[in-house]
Design a protein around this motif. Structure first.
Motif, PDB file in Angstrom:
ATOM      1  N   ARG A  67       4.371  -1.026 -13.631  1.00  0.00           N
ATOM      2  CA  ARG A  67       5.451  -0.317 -12.952  1.00  0.00           C
ATOM      3  C   ARG A  67       4.905   0.841 -12.123  1.00  0.00           C
ATOM      4  NH1 ARG A  67      10.085  -1.065 -10.523  1.00  0.00           N
ATOM      5  NH2 ARG A  67      11.534   0.682 -10.732  1.00  0.00           N
ATOM      6  N   ALA A  68       3.954   1.588 -12.724  1.00  0.00           N
ATOM      7  CA  ALA A  68       3.364   2.719 -12.015  1.00  0.00           C
ATOM      8  C   ALA A  68       2.590   2.252 -10.786  1.00  0.00           C
ATOM      9  CB  ALA A  68       2.438   3.507 -12.955  1.00  0.00           C
ATOM     10  N   THR A  69       1.855   1.140 -10.928  1.00  0.00           N
ATOM     11  CA  THR A  69       1.115   0.590  -9.791  1.00  0.00           C
ATOM     12  C   THR A  69       2.054   0.203  -8.665  1.00  0.00           C
ATOM     13  OG1 THR A  69      -0.602  -0.242 -11.280  1.00  0.00           O
ATOM     14  CG2 THR A  69      -0.504  -1.192  -9.066  1.00  0.00           C
ATOM     15  N   SER A  70       3.179  -0.418  -9.036  1.00  0.00           N
ATOM     16  CA  SER A  70       4.155  -0.822  -8.028  1.00  0.00           C
ATOM     17  C   SER A  70       4.719   0.393  -7.294  1.00  0.00           C
ATOM     18  CB  SER A  70       5.282  -1.631  -8.677  1.00  0.00           C
ATOM     19  OG  SER A  70       6.284  -1.934  -7.741  1.00  0.00           O
ATOM     20  N   LYS A 111       3.327   3.378  -7.005  1.00  0.00           N
ATOM     21  CA  LYS A 111       2.274   3.990  -6.193  1.00  0.00           C
ATOM     22  C   LYS A 111       2.115   3.240  -4.869  1.00  0.00           C
ATOM     23  CE  LYS A 111      -0.525   5.889  -9.973  1.00  0.00           C
ATOM     24  NZ  LYS A 111      -1.803   5.769 -10.713  1.00  0.00           N
ATOM     25  N   ARG A 112       2.178   1.902  -4.961  1.00  0.00           N
ATOM     26  CA  ARG A 112       2.051   1.115  -3.759  1.00  0.00           C
ATOM     27  C   ARG A 112       3.199   1.399  -2.788  1.00  0.00           C
ATOM     28  NH1 ARG A 112       1.615  -3.243  -6.081  1.00  0.00           N
ATOM     29  NH2 ARG A 112       3.795  -3.842  -6.088  1.00  0.00           N
ATOM     30  N   GLN A 113       4.421   1.507  -3.328  1.00  0.00           N
ATOM     31  CA  GLN A 113       5.567   1.797  -2.479  1.00  0.00           C
ATOM     32  C   GLN A 113       5.438   3.181  -1.833  1.00  0.00           C
ATOM     33  OE1 GLN A 113       9.371   0.963  -4.373  1.00  0.00           O
ATOM     34  NE2 GLN A 113       8.411  -0.564  -5.679  1.00  0.00           N
ATOM     35  N   ILE A 114       4.971   4.161  -2.611  1.00  0.00           N
ATOM     36  CA  ILE A 114       4.795   5.508  -2.071  1.00  0.00           C
ATOM     37  C   ILE A 114       3.735   5.504  -0.971  1.00  0.00           C
ATOM     38  CG2 ILE A 114       3.943   7.819  -2.634  1.00  0.00           C
ATOM     39  CD1 ILE A 114       5.299   7.528  -5.351  1.00  0.00           C
ATOM     40  N   ALA A 115       2.633   4.764  -1.190  1.00  0.00           N
ATOM     41  CA  ALA A 115       1.587   4.684  -0.172  1.00  0.00           C
ATOM     42  C   ALA A 115       2.118   4.072   1.115  1.00  0.00           C
ATOM     43  CB  ALA A 115       0.403   3.878  -0.705  1.00  0.00           C
ATOM     44  N   VAL A 165       4.122  -8.968  -9.735  1.00  0.00           N
ATOM     45  CA  VAL A 165       5.021  -7.886 -10.154  1.00  0.00           C
ATOM     46  C   VAL A 165       5.886  -7.447  -8.980  1.00  0.00           C
ATOM     47  CG1 VAL A 165       5.123  -5.482 -10.910  1.00  0.00           C
ATOM     48  CG2 VAL A 165       3.580  -7.069 -12.054  1.00  0.00           C
ATOM     49  N   GLU A 166       5.271  -7.299  -7.812  1.00  0.00           N
ATOM     50  CA  GLU A 166       6.014  -6.879  -6.624  1.00  0.00           C
ATOM     51  C   GLU A 166       7.090  -7.898  -6.259  1.00  0.00           C
ATOM     52  OE1 GLU A 166       5.320  -5.997  -1.863  1.00  0.00           O
ATOM     53  OE2 GLU A 166       3.756  -6.941  -3.067  1.00  0.00           O
ATOM     54  N   VAL A 167       6.756  -9.178  -6.340  1.00  0.00           N
ATOM     55  CA  VAL A 167       7.700 -10.234  -5.966  1.00  0.00           C
ATOM     56  C   VAL A 167       8.883 -10.257  -6.917  1.00  0.00           C
ATOM     57  CG1 VAL A 167       7.983 -12.731  -5.847  1.00  0.00           C
ATOM     58  CG2 VAL A 167       6.017 -11.659  -4.764  1.00  0.00           C
TER      59      VAL A 167
END
Length: 543
Positions: free
Chosen positions: A73-76, A78-82, A183-185
């Motif tokens: 969840r945190a990785t997802s 972080k990716r969205q924030i980036a 996870v993103e999908v």
């Protein structure tokens, strides 16, 4: 010198847009911090108090599972924030360029018009990628090898065809990029379902409180495949534990952001499957098949009809007795027995079974007596076949000879315990096209089987090619709930040398894995080595 009114308007709009983007970024950052903060549930039991008897291993596994969930969840996030940071920076650069622009026109067109045209061109290109890909309609293909198969996945595992030397038919994704992608999908599918737009068919008056919200735990299964010159297609299915309605979301990544193709509710509660089994002899195998049919179809699914097409008279009475016994014990009478006094022909049997149905449209599952399936597979059958649009050709997991796989045991375990996806237990039978789910009208429209094909085999490939050359979409993917049980294959003496060689090759492929066959080939060498080791050990002991 006074600034033109148009310049003041642009500058004011620019400032407000920057402020809005900054507020949006701050909100996303706050959501991230709240999401990643450890939960403090006062009702949770503490190790050693209520759950003391559970054991240390249980809590370690539980903690590891929770840790993986929060990491994903945190990785997802972080990716969205980036991504938002990048978009904010790009937008800021464009606005700065707009402010510093000295000339209000670029080749006779305003900068704003140029920007809008570029955005429209990009959207047009991305949508053209969807139109070119085989997402909404099938593509006419030259042969059975032209189909790009899907790979299926759940929230924890991926079922894949291409194994190579190190990959496995079923595995937990070890590459971080693949884990992040899935996870993103799944989260993107949830976003589509929980926040529908007008084209999804949801009423605007329906508030969030009136809708049933879905979570990651409601994800059932998904399929994905990549067309290398277009993008990646994802088919996602969600379902509440206590419901019968599935939510189906199709996403497409045209080598860029995910684009929603459609979002729909699929009701399979009244979808009957006519399971058609051609048979000649093999009454013991049929008795085993009916045991699985009783457990899965009668006791669990309860929405099936069984059609058995039997060739010849030898064993017919025994088959009738098995069917009547099951009917008596379970009060199941939704079956049809078709008897043919002729030589066995699989295509002819399936064709007769399809035409024996007299109640209009129906979903058919062409099955063999050596196939073991689960209730989950029957739902996959319903979800992936649609009249006039698509047919389902699942890839079966074919089990090796249990006498070789479990040679270190006194007797092989029960069939239910053999149903595992491992390299030494079986393989994805990607060269077989006999197991298929399709609607009766589609089967009759393409002309059914080629009845000139004699014996077992060949007729399924001809039917498969008919669909490839037509407009229906072919869904080809390995499914975890469909197994081909091993049975001995006989190579007749009447075969030509070439046919006999091919028969032996097929028999070897179905017999055991590469490593197990190697152990059989080098058995004498291994035994000689063990004898030398034993002799050397005894000599040293005597000395």
């Amino acid at each position: 010198m006074r600034m033109p009114r148009r310049g003041l308007v642009i500058q004011a709009r620019t400032r407000w847009l920057l402020v809005g983007l900054a507020l949006l970024f701050s909100l996303i950052l706050l959501m991230y911090l709240l999401e990643c903060a450890p939960q403090t549930d006062g009702n949770g039991s503490l190790p050693g108090v209520v759950g003391e008897s559970m054991g240390k291993e249980y809590y370690q596994a539980l903690l590891q599972e929770q840790e993986e969930h929060y990491q994903n969840r945190a990785t997802s996030l972080k990716r969205q924030i980036a991504q938002l940071k990048q978009e904010l920076q790009e937008m800021s650069d464009k606005l700065k360029s707009l402010q510093e622009k000295k000339t209000p026109k670029v080749n006779g067109m305003s900068y704003q018009g140029t920007k809008e045209q570029t955005s429209n061109d990009l959207l047009e290109f991305l949508h053209s990628q969807i139109d070119k890909a085989e997402v909404s309609v099938g593509a006419k293909l030259p042969s059975e090898y032209g189909v790009i198969p899907f790979e299926s996945f759940t929230s924890m595992k991926v079922f894949q065809l291409e194994m190579g030397l190190t990959r496995h038919p079923e595995e937990k994704p070890v590459r971080k990029d693949k884990r992040d992608e899935l996870v993103e999908v799944i989260e993107a599918g949830l976003e589509v379902i929980n926040n529908p737009d007008e084209e999804d068919g949801q009423d605007e008056d329906d508030g969030v409180g009136d809708r049933q919200l879905y979570s990651e735990n409601d994800f059932i299964e998904g399929y994905y495949r990549t067309e290398r010159d277009k993008g990646t297609q994802y088919e996602l299915f969600y379902k509440k534990m206590d419901g019968m309605e599935y939510r189906h979301v199709t996403l497409f990544r045209p080598f860029g952001p995910l684009m929603k193709v459609k979002s729909e509710t699929v009701d399979i509660s009244r979808s009957i499957i006519n399971i058609i089994v051609p048979l000649a002899g093999r009454t013991e195998a049929f008795a085993q098949f009916m045991q699985n049919f009783r457990d899965v179809c009668i006791h669990q699914d309860k929405r099936v009809h069984l059609t058995v097409v039997y060739f010849g008279q030898d064993g017919l009475s025994e088959v009738k007795s098995i069917l009547e016994s099951v009917a008596r014990e379970t009060d199941f009478h939704n079956y049809t027995l078709v008897s043919l006094s002729e030589e066995f022909n699989r295509g002819r049997g399936l064709d007769m079974g399809a035409r024996a149905w007299e109640k209009g449209e129906v979903l058919m599952f062409f099955c063999d007596v050596d196939v073991y399936f689960t209730a989950e597979f029957l739902n996959s059958c319903r979800l992936n076949a649609e009249p006039g649009k698509k047919v389902f050709y699942p890839v079966v997991f074919s089990l090796y000879n249990p006498a070789i796989v479990y040679a270190n045991q006194d007797i092989p375990p029960p069939v239910e315990q053999q149903l595992v996806h491992k390299k030494d237990s079986g393989f994805w039978r990607d060269f077989g096209f006999g197991m298929t789910c399709q609607y009766r009208t589609d089967f009759l429209t393409v002309g059914g089987f080629d009845l000139e094909v004699k014996g077992w085999g060949g007729e399924d490939v001809h039917l498969y090619r008919k669909y490839l050359h037509g407009d229906l979409m072919v869904i080809r993917t390995p499914v975890p709930g469909l197994f081909h049980l091993w049975h001995e294959k006989h190579c007749a003496d009447e075969l030509t040398p070439e046919q006999y060689r091919m028969c032996i090759q097929s028999k070897a492929m179905n017999e055991a894995s590469h490593s197990h066959l190697g152990m059989l080939v080098f058995r004498d060498e291994i035994e000689a080595h063990l004898r030398k080791q034993a002799y050397r050990t005894n000599s040293e002991a005597v000395g």
